[in-house]
Design a protein around this motif. Structure first.
Motif, PDB file in Angstrom:
ATOM      1  N   THR A  70       0.832  -0.843   0.051  1.00 25.30           N
ATOM      2  CA  THR A  70       0.513   0.092   0.171  1.00 25.30           C
ATOM      3  C   THR A  70       0.422   0.953   0.131  1.00 25.30           C
ATOM      4  N   MET A  77      -0.114   4.343  15.869  1.00 23.44           N
ATOM      5  CA  MET A  77      -1.624   3.671  17.075  1.00 23.44           C
ATOM      6  C   MET A  77      -2.399   3.284  16.655  1.00 23.44           C
ATOM      7  N   PRO A  93      -9.381   9.327  15.556  1.00 30.04           N
ATOM      8  CA  PRO A  93      -7.639   9.715  16.034  1.00 30.04           C
ATOM      9  C   PRO A  93      -7.953  11.642  15.158  1.00 30.04           C
ATOM     10  N   THR A  94      -6.713  12.133  15.626  1.00 30.73           N
ATOM     11  CA  THR A  94      -6.375  13.739  15.314  1.00 30.73           C
ATOM     12  C   THR A  94      -6.185  14.064  14.505  1.00 30.73           C
ATOM     13  N   ALA A 144      -7.335  12.973  11.146  1.00 33.67           N
ATOM     14  CA  ALA A 144      -7.973  12.623  10.471  1.00 33.67           C
ATOM     15  C   ALA A 144      -9.382  13.769  11.080  1.00 33.67           C
ATOM     16  N   CYS A 193      -8.040  16.608   8.971  1.00 31.62           N
ATOM     17  CA  CYS A 193      -7.537  17.230   8.039  1.00 31.62           C
ATOM     18  C   CYS A 193      -9.010  17.500   6.847  1.00 31.62           C
ATOM     19  N   ASP A 230     -11.117  15.847   4.249  1.00 30.65           N
ATOM     20  CA  ASP A 230     -11.119  14.899   4.544  1.00 30.65           C
ATOM     21  C   ASP A 230     -10.880  13.465   4.320  1.00 30.65           C
ATOM     22  N   MET A 252      -6.702   4.267   7.706  1.00 32.94           N
ATOM     23  CA  MET A 252      -6.203   4.368   6.678  1.00 32.94           C
ATOM     24  C   MET A 252      -4.831   5.779   6.169  1.00 32.94           C
ATOM     25  N   THR A 253      -4.778   5.233   5.687  1.00 31.28           N
ATOM     26  CA  THR A 253      -3.630   6.487   4.693  1.00 31.28           C
ATOM     27  C   THR A 253      -4.523   6.967   3.985  1.00 31.28           C
ATOM     28  N   GLU A 270      -5.750   8.754  -2.099  1.00 32.56           N
ATOM     29  CA  GLU A 270      -5.546   9.791  -2.858  1.00 32.56           C
ATOM     30  C   GLU A 270      -5.530  11.042  -3.959  1.00 32.56           C
ATOM     31  N   CYS A 293      -5.974  13.819  -0.673  1.00 34.31           N
ATOM     32  CA  CYS A 293      -5.113  14.524  -0.453  1.00 34.31           C
ATOM     33  C   CYS A 293      -4.731  15.683  -0.835  1.00 34.31           C
ATOM     34  N   ASP A 324      -0.303   1.762   7.474  1.00 35.23           N
ATOM     35  CA  ASP A 324      -2.036   1.616   8.008  1.00 35.23           C
ATOM     36  C   ASP A 324      -1.697  -0.347   8.566  1.00 35.23           C
ATOM     37  N   PHE A 376      -2.431  -2.875   5.526  1.00 36.43           N
ATOM     38  CA  PHE A 376      -4.133  -3.391   5.370  1.00 36.43           C
ATOM     39  C   PHE A 376      -4.326  -4.211   4.010  1.00 36.43           C
ATOM     40  N   ASP A 377      -3.646  -4.666   3.122  1.00 35.51           N
ATOM     41  CA  ASP A 377      -3.535  -5.265   1.382  1.00 35.51           C
ATOM     42  C   ASP A 377      -2.988  -7.388   2.956  1.00 35.51           C
TER      43      ASP A 377
END
Ligand code: SF4
Ligand code: SF4
Lengths: 203, 352
Positions: A23, A49, A54-55, A57, A60, A63, A74-75, A78, A81, A109, A112-113
């Motif tokens: 990923t 962690m 999550p701060t 998220a 951002c 979003d 998650m990251t 794309e 961002c 992440d 995740f895969d």
């Protein structure tokens, strides 16, 4: 996921393994930091962690950071961002990284895969000492004596609950982080040798 | 959620709804005026028009809600503030043009991510942009063609005559088949995207059908049905034309209504990078914040203060004993501070 920094020997196998993750191909998202090379060889491995709130998220503007059904943060998405670096500098653990050329934030992440298929994250699968361990609470905890898995940090006045556990001495309920003494002279000299990009989390 | 949060959310929704309704009304007025009081308006395209007006309102609604995020609002305000700062007008314009060209037109950042993805994105994006630039003015009656002489068509913009093209010349052929070319571009781009989504391990793990496949399938369906219209009229003597036209219309309307959600929202959201980059460019000239621990300059002070404001507004309180905030430290020092706190615990309890 369980982290026991006391077992970390600073071998950086995890740092290399992390680059292999599908990923965020080719970029390592884990950190192994020396604490105070003047005094100790202790190292601190840091992954995301996966905070319950999550701060990263929340700060951002786009979003772009989503939380999966299992609570994996998650990251950044794309297409969204904007490379604004809010998350990079707001995360209390210093985790997300950014890349200006790609206009992208990336962060751990939990592979995740791999974890989506029941495999261990790369870092946990190569860590030779068990400083990074992945598994179910019921399986891991009985095998580790003398430590207590804790998922609460207190940064100044802010309590942060996480999905990843940190192994603490048995009598502790949480890890309180606040200002420590200024870095020692030797450390600050060594610190200056660290690339500036590393301090800003640029990859 | 607390009562007051509910009510503030409700007022925000109402406000966004009003803005959205106003936007839809404005578009309707523009359609009315631009088509010279509907003189050049084609009633057969009424369905498309209604859908466009509603979808436009929906996008504005979503945008207004998006701007309610504390971080987004702050960037929005700062972006305009910096832009309107007269002293730096020249440099601001340069930054904006640079971002608009590099990020929105050439999209160098996607090229850095991967070449095939750049190609894929360019095909889809330009295919859609050119198609939209052709079809919306036609649907709204802003552009129409009139036959002049035996085979020349003159284009009218808002009812004013512009150039005439020979319908049988190469230029004429290209213009009248532009939508076929763009359809092929979109299909090719989507094919690359779907191919990648089926093969790339990272993509497979992350993707969700509704978010990542549905938009591509929708775009392909729109393009194929559009091409079928050409096939039907050129070679099949209009066979099934009205059915295909209906299907095409339904698919386009679905796509329009999908715009405010999921993947397509980045189309309207992405230009915000102009403001973000303006702030970053200006920020480089401002006073820099030094990490409270290692002293490294890591971001602009004003930017950091904004970030701390956002963090506070979100209900976090990262103030430390000394009155500093955790965000006053560079990412690496935050990790080291946590490491030291951990080491102190371990030492106290006699390990190590
Ligand atoms: S540790 Fe940092 S990056 Fe990970 S979820 Fe928490 S705030 Fe986000
Ligand atoms: S860098 Fe990207 S993911 Fe991080 S806060 Fe900014 S837009 Fe969101």
């Amino acid at each position: 996921m369980f982290i026991d920094p006391r077992r970390c020997i600073g071998c950086r196998a995890c740092v290399s393994a992390c680059r292999e993750c599908g990923t965020h191909k080719g970029h390592s998202m884990i950190f192994v930091d020396y604490l105070d090379r003047g005094h100790t060889t202790a190292t601190m491995p840091t992954i995301c962690m996966h905070c319950v709130e999550p701060t990263c998220a929340l700060v951002c503007p786009a979003d772009a950071i989503k939380v999966s059904e299992d609570g994996v943060v998650m990251t950044a998405m794309e297409p969204r961002c904007l490379d604004c670096r809010n998350c990079v500098n707001a995360c209390p653990f210093g985790v997300p990284k950014y890349n200006t050329a790609m206009h992208l934030q990336m962060k751990c992440d939990l592979c995740f895969d791999r974890t989506a298929e029941g495999l261990k994250p790369m870092c946990a699968s190569v860590c030779p000492t068990g400083a990074l361990t992945y598994g179910r609470y019921e399986e891991i905890v009985p095998r580790r004596r003398g430590v207590r898995p804790v998922n609460v940090h207190v940064f100044g006045r802010q309590r942060v609950a996480t999905r990843v556990y940190l192994m603490l001495p048995i009598e502790e309920d949480d890890l309180c982080v606040d200002e420590t003494a200024e870095p020692s002279f030797r450390e600050s000299w060594l610190d200056a040798q660290v690339e500036n990009a590393d301090k800003r989390n640029e990859f | 959620m607390k009562d007051e949060e509910w009510s503030s959310l409700a007022t925000a929704r109402v406000r966004a709804l009003i803005i959205a309704a106003a936007a839809s009304a404005a578009l309707t007025a523009l359609i009315y005026l631009g088509s010279r009081r509907l003189e050049h308006y084609d009633a057969a395209l009424f369905g498309y028009t209604v859908a466009s007006v509603i979808a436009f309102g929906a996008i504005i609604f979503r945008y207004a809600i998006w701007l309610r995020r504390p971080a987004t609002r702050r960037y929005w305000l700062r972006g305009w503030q910096l832009f309107l700062d007269r002293k730096n007008l020249g440099r601001n314009l340069r930054s904006i043009v640079g971002t608009a060209f590099g990020n929105l037109v050439a999209q160098r950042f996607i090229l850095r991510r991967s070449r095939t993805r750049w190609l894929m994105h360019a095909l889809i994006m330009w295919g859609c942009i050119i198609s939209a630039a052709i079809t919306f003015p036609l649907v709204f009656g802003w552009i129409h063609f009139e036959l002049e002489g035996a085979r020349a068509y003159r284009a009218y913009l808002f009812g004013f005559p512009t150039v005439a093209v020979d319908g049988r010349s190469i230029v004429g052929w290209v213009i009248f088949h532009a939508l076929d070319f763009t359809a092929i571009m979109v299909i090719a781009g989507c094919a690359i995207a779907i191919h990648r989504r089926l093969r790339d391990r990272g993509a497979i793990a992350m993707q969700q059908f509704a978010l990542d496949f549905a938009p591509h399938l929708l775009l392909i369906a729109v393009s194929v049905s559009g091409l079928m219209l050409t096939v039907s009229s050129l070679w099949l003597g209009g066979y099934m034309y009205s059915f295909i036209a209906l299907a095409h219309q339904a698919l386009v309307i679905m796509t329009l209504f999908y715009l405010p959600f999921g993947k397509f929202f980045h189309i309207v959201q992405r230009p915000a990078s102009i403001g973000v980059e303006l702030y970053q460019n200006r920020g480089r000239e401002m006073a820099q914040a030094r990490c409270a621990r290692c002293g490294a300059e890591f971001v602009a002070q004003a930017w950091l203060d904004d970030l701390k404001g956002v963090v506070r507004e979100l209900g976090f309180d990262y103030r430390l004993k000394s009155g500093r905030t955790l965000q006053d430290y560079c990412p690496r020092c935050k990790r080291v501070m946590r490491g030291l706190a951990y080491a102190a615990l371990a030492q106290r309890s006699g390990h190590d």
